[in-house]
Design an enzyme around this catalytic site. Structure first.
Site, PDB file in Angstrom:
ATOM      1  N   SER A 228       0.827  -1.201   0.000  1.00  0.00           N
ATOM      2  CA  SER A 228       0.000   0.000   0.000  1.00  0.00           C
ATOM      3  C   SER A 228       0.867   1.259   0.000  1.00  0.00           C
ATOM      4  CB  SER A 228      -0.949  -0.053   1.195  1.00  0.00           C
ATOM      5  OG  SER A 228      -2.095   0.710   0.961  1.00  0.00           O
ATOM      6  N   ASP A 455      -9.332  -3.952  -5.576  1.00  0.00           N
ATOM      7  CA  ASP A 455      -8.737  -3.373  -4.364  1.00  0.00           C
ATOM      8  C   ASP A 455      -9.453  -2.061  -4.039  1.00  0.00           C
ATOM      9  OD1 ASP A 455      -6.991  -1.932  -2.552  1.00  0.00           O
ATOM     10  OD2 ASP A 455      -5.377  -3.263  -3.178  1.00  0.00           O
ATOM     11  N   HIS A 483      -7.541  -5.758  -0.235  1.00  0.00           N
ATOM     12  CA  HIS A 483      -6.417  -4.842  -0.375  1.00  0.00           C
ATOM     13  C   HIS A 483      -5.111  -5.599  -0.290  1.00  0.00           C
ATOM     14  CE1 HIS A 483      -4.092  -1.271  -0.295  1.00  0.00           C
ATOM     15  NE2 HIS A 483      -3.918  -1.197   1.004  1.00  0.00           N
TER      16      HIS A 483
END
Length: 513
Positions: A228, A455, A483
């Site tokens: 991320s 996502d 995610h």
């Protein structure tokens, strides 16, 4: 709800561990010519930085079996390396063998604001595939301003409780003023409690810290897995130090070329996509609290539910009631991992029956609120880095109102709230030092960029964009929900990444799982 560019990833089930965040940031302070992006990897550290690169870490036991901890020093301000220093927490689990040791593998779970040390000790250092842990020392550095590394502080626990309950979908000017005042109080609290470090927590500075860590760990090149927001941190490292870039995996990728407004709008659409997946699954379940008709009907029911909570919060068995903001945060939390969908169905049903405690618990997990009412510094560091890395998406309520329709088009469920959440950096006390720009990282070894098609927090098109920007980018696609992708159940993804980490063989660009 305080979603302001929070891009989070689950490392463990929601019921047992707090969310590890990731946020949309880019840019950083200017650098000297000898360390300019694309050239720093080709030059030795300056004389002023040499003591940092030459420091020896004093490893010690840190209360967690099989892990060592140390403190690393870095310049507080890289423009003044002979000035004040900042202390950064480092932890490692040594390679277990068998097989030849491949060096250190740094990990970062995202954020900004997620504790890399906490992630390593709770998951990565014991949960990564055994062949990877056998041949790498698993290492984490809490980025500056985060957790154990001189953490940014902004509000007390009771102040945060009030802050997280502020209505982020204001219905009139008075409610909009209340929200702006909350943002101002938050920013003022950060400046008051953390004024010294606040100008020096950019992603660029954190990436430079990682190069010091690489050197003191004895590695010629940096091997790294970032999730991320951690993908932006890794890409920034590659931009600054392409010749020192080893095997980099960027999972749940950010797009560093986008300004804050577009990042927020794209993320809004990402959560809408995730909610539609949840809703499509929910209406097939016997216990779905959003009806059994269609995704459209489920969407209407959730919006109506939020509107009711806005008017009449429900009790939770605590001093805090469950209003629209906290309920929305609880729902958003479950969008990060389809494994949390059953828990969300149960929590929504309970709230509809007048018990807000389960949904409140999900929101508290997202915010990393402890049972005693204290908060980790996650949200504080998140704002500090985001607001330093990019110019604010919006600076006035009028600007938000003008943009709200495009956000609501992106997500009828979450759009208004996401638009107003993007106002937070408009009141930040430190001017931004970064700006959006593509990252090419010429000269870097192959970099694996992983994107998940549905996502919520880092939309798939961001991974496509970053892989296209990087001169050596290899796009690995996971067709799925949730995610990030590595370690989330796809043998195809895990095999591709493990092969790259262990053998140096990157997957072919465009590989799909």
């Amino acid at each position: 709800m305080d979603t302001r560019r929070l891009l989070r990833t689950y490392a463990l089930p929601l019921a047992t561990v707090g969310l590890l965040v990731s946020g949309c940031t880019t840019g950083g302070p200017s650098v000297s010519e000898s360390e300019a992006p694309g050239t720093a990897g080709r030059s030795a550290p300056s004389a002023a930085l040499a003591p940092y690169y030459g420091q020896k870490l004093d490893w010690r036991e840190c209360g967690v079996p099989n892990f060592e901890c140390a403190t690393m020093k870095a310049p507080l301000d890289y423009a003044k390396p002979e000035g004040e220093t900042i202390k950064l927490a480092v932890s490692r689990a040594k390679a277990t063998g068998p097989g030849k040791r491949l060096g250190s593998l740094l990990v970062n779970p995202g954020g900004p604001g997620g504790s890399a040390v906490g992630y390593l000790q709770a998951y990565a250092g014991i949960g990564y595939p055994a062949p990877v842990r056998a041949r790498y020392d698993m290492v984490a550095v809490d980025p500056r301003g985060v957790a154990r590394s001189e953490p940014v502080q902004c509000l007390s626990g009771p102040e945060m409780d009030r802050y997280t309950q502020v209505d982020q979908t204001p219905d009139d000017a008075a409610e909009a003023d209340t929200l702006e005042q909350a943002y101002e109080k938050f920013a003022t609290g950060c400046e008051k409690r953390s004024g010294k470090v606040l100008p020096h927590v950019s992603t660029t500075e954190a990436a430079r810290d990682m190069d010091i860590a690489r050197a003191v760990l004895g590695d010629e090149k940096l091997n790294y897995v970032g999730a991320s927001y951690g993908t932006f941190l890794g890409a920034t490292y590659a931009e600054l130090f392409p010749d020192r870039t080893g095997r980099l995996v960027l999972d749940g990728a950010m797009d560093p070329a986008l300004p804050a407004r577009e990042l927020n709008r794209d993320q809004t659409a990402g959560f809408e996509t995730a909610f539609k997946s949840f809703a499509a699954d929910c209406v097939k379940q016997a216990d779905c609290p959003l009806g059994k008709k269609s995704v459209a009907d489920a969407t209407t029911r959730l919006k109506d539910f939020f509107a009711k909570l806005d008017a009449s919060p429900v009790p939770t068995g605590q001093d805090r009631e469950l209003g629209e903001s906290l309920a929305t945060t609880g729902v958003i939390a479950a969008m990060y991992d389809d494994g949390a969908w059953p828990q969300l169905r149960t929590a929504l049903a309970a709230a509809q029956d007048g018990d807000g405690a389960p949904l409140l618990a999900m929101a508290d997990s997202y915010y990393e609120r402890e049972a005693d009412g204290s908060y980790a510094n996650l949200m504080f560091a998140n704002a500090a880095v985001n607001c330093l890395d990019l110019p604010a998406a919006f600076k006035t309520s009028d600007a938000v109102r003008a943009a709200a329709p495009e956000f609501e088009k992106a997500s009828p469920v979450f759009g208004r709230g996401f638009a107003w959440a993007a106002l937070n950096c408009g009141h930040w006390p430190v001017p931004p030092t970064g700006k959006p720009h593509p990252i090419e990282a010429k000269g870097a070894a192959p970099i694996v960029v992983v994107g998940t098609t549905r996502d919520p927090a880092t939309p798939y098109k961001w991974a496509e964009s970053l892989a296209g920007q990087l001169s050596s980018g290899r796009l690995l696609t996971y067709d799925g929900d949730g995610h990030t992708a590595y370690g989330r159940g796809s043998d195809c993804v895990d095999t591709a990444i493990n092969t790259y980490l262990l053998e140096g063989e990157a997957p072919k660009d465009g590989t799909r799982c």
